[in-house]
Design a protein around this motif. Sequence first.
Motif, mmCIF file in Angstrom:
data_model
loop_
_atom_site.group_PDB
_atom_site.id
_atom_site.type_symbol
_atom_site.label_atom_id
_atom_site.label_comp_id
_atom_site.label_asym_id
_atom_site.label_seq_id
_atom_site.Cartn_x
_atom_site.Cartn_y
_atom_site.Cartn_z
ATOM 1 N N ALA A 1 -8.982 1.892 3.413
ATOM 2 C CA ALA A 1 -8.104 1.072 4.253
ATOM 3 C C ALA A 1 -8.427 1.277 5.729
ATOM 4 O O ALA A 1 -8.500 0.310 6.500
ATOM 5 N N GLN A 2 -8.652 2.520 6.135
ATOM 6 C CA GLN A 2 -8.979 2.806 7.527
ATOM 7 C C GLN A 2 -10.307 2.179 7.911
ATOM 8 O O GLN A 2 -10.466 1.655 9.026
ATOM 9 N N GLU A 3 -11.260 2.216 7.004
ATOM 10 C CA GLU A 3 -12.559 1.593 7.266
ATOM 11 C C GLU A 3 -12.403 0.083 7.452
ATOM 12 O O GLU A 3 -13.040 -0.515 8.331
ATOM 13 N N LEU A 4 -11.545 -0.521 6.631
ATOM 14 C CA LEU A 4 -11.293 -1.955 6.764
ATOM 15 C C LEU A 4 -10.630 -2.266 8.102
ATOM 16 O O LEU A 4 -10.985 -3.242 8.776
ATOM 17 N N ILE A 5 -9.668 -1.434 8.490
ATOM 18 C CA ILE A 5 -8.976 -1.637 9.766
ATOM 19 C C ILE A 5 -9.951 -1.537 10.928
ATOM 20 O O ILE A 5 -9.915 -2.345 11.872
ATOM 21 N N GLU A 6 -10.863 -0.567 10.878
ATOM 22 C CA GLU A 6 -11.863 -0.409 11.944
ATOM 23 C C GLU A 6 -12.787 -1.616 11.991
ATOM 24 O O GLU A 6 -13.194 -2.063 13.071
ATOM 25 N N LYS B 1 0.156 -3.020 12.380
ATOM 26 C CA LYS B 1 0.934 -3.298 11.168
ATOM 27 C C LYS B 1 0.163 -2.857 9.929
ATOM 28 O O LYS B 1 0.746 -2.312 8.972
ATOM 29 N N MET B 2 -1.155 -3.010 9.925
ATOM 30 C CA MET B 2 -1.967 -2.559 8.790
ATOM 31 C C MET B 2 -1.899 -1.035 8.661
ATOM 32 O O MET B 2 -1.811 -0.498 7.551
ATOM 33 N N ARG B 3 -1.937 -0.337 9.784
ATOM 34 C CA ARG B 3 -1.819 1.132 9.739
ATOM 35 C C ARG B 3 -0.445 1.533 9.204
ATOM 36 O O ARG B 3 -0.315 2.514 8.461
ATOM 37 N N SER C 1 -11.010 7.557 -0.926
ATOM 38 C CA SER C 1 -9.606 7.373 -1.249
ATOM 39 C C SER C 1 -9.138 6.014 -0.762
ATOM 40 O O SER C 1 -9.808 5.352 0.043
ATOM 41 N N PHE C 2 -7.956 5.621 -1.213
ATOM 42 C CA PHE C 2 -7.390 4.350 -0.765
ATOM 43 C C PHE C 2 -7.225 4.348 0.756
ATOM 44 O O PHE C 2 -7.574 3.374 1.429
ATOM 45 N N SER C 3 -6.714 5.455 1.315
ATOM 46 C CA SER C 3 -6.485 5.528 2.765
ATOM 47 C C SER C 3 -7.776 5.417 3.554
ATOM 48 O O SER C 3 -7.833 4.733 4.582
#
Length: 397
Positions: free
Chosen positions: A103-108, A122-124, A98-100
């Motif tokens: 996105a979480q993988e990118l943030i990590e 801010k990304m979260r 999913s998009f989330s």
Amino acid sequence: MLTDTAIRKAKPKEKPYKVSDSQGLYLLVNPRGSKLWRVKYRMNGVERKLALGSYPEITLAEARSARDAARRQLAHSIDPNFVKRQERIEAGIRASNSFSSVAQELIEKKAREGMAEPTLAKMRWFVKLLGSDYGKRPVAEITPQELLHELRKHERRGRLETANLLRAFASRVFRYAVATARAERDPAQLLIGALTTPRVKHFPAITDAVTFGALLRAIEDYQGDPAVMHALKLTPHVFQRPGEIRHMEWTEVDFGKAVWIIPEGKMKMRQPHSVPLSRQSLAILTNMRTLSGSGRYVFPSIRSRTRPISENTINAALRRMGYPKEQMTAHGFRTSASSLLNESGKWNPDAIERALAHMVAGSVRRIYNQSAYWTERVEMAQWWSDYLDELREGGNR
């Protein structure tokens, strides 16, 4: 050559058997009645089989078309089974992401690379702003129109900057999804120019010395959570970014050398930054140490000592003191300090810029500024705190 009639008449037997078509295509009839399409081919002298699916889900015409596609791959020395396996892997990846989650993988990933915690937070926040329904959507299936619909919600509420920041963040997520085989394109890229561009806004700040003195008196009289009170008092003296102040840790403060060393992971410019501490700053921190010195953060949240005060705490305190957001913000203390220090005419503008942790162009000049202005910055820090005391007492020099 097979026909649909012949296929329908093919009855199951005690053992599996083949009904051939042409050019390696055949139908495997199993004892339980299933009829499976297979293509026999040779790759590097080794006989192999390619599964195409079952009849009648895959028709005779579709099976022949798939066989022909496989033969074209073989003509270019490409193994059809390898292509099918790759397609299956990629399809599985797309379907389960999913998009989330992407996105979480990118943030990590960014966290492992040392991105500053305020930026990660801010990304979260951006992921939450896009909404849970949008977040559940497979990242490979999201269209530009779908993303624009979400962004328009913020635009209609007057949040023009937020809408543009969300588009840019979504673009980073989509590009990461493309790079990791979860998507084939970046729909956010196609929306450049579709949103209203916000006018650049400067952080509201008080730059008049007398008015700033009144603010300092209001801070001195502020009553509330001790962490907020002390953070409010320290902010004008060190004039660093609000996120850096609220994430200040005791391990970063050297009382003996009178310096606060902010690690590069917390800095906007990804460089460690040393802040000289005046006697007044040290006194504020000494008082705070009796309250939070046993924890990690200098200014812990009232809800949990394992977390710092929240992002909007200082701004909320300013509002309670009667200073609207159009007049003063937590970030505005940096503008106030920059303006009043430059107006004094006592300090090198480059030393002031370095104190504000602004990036200086050119690596040689940057290294020079980090060392050459330290003595001046130490003197400036003490002068500035003394000046603040005078303004708070009602003077103006």
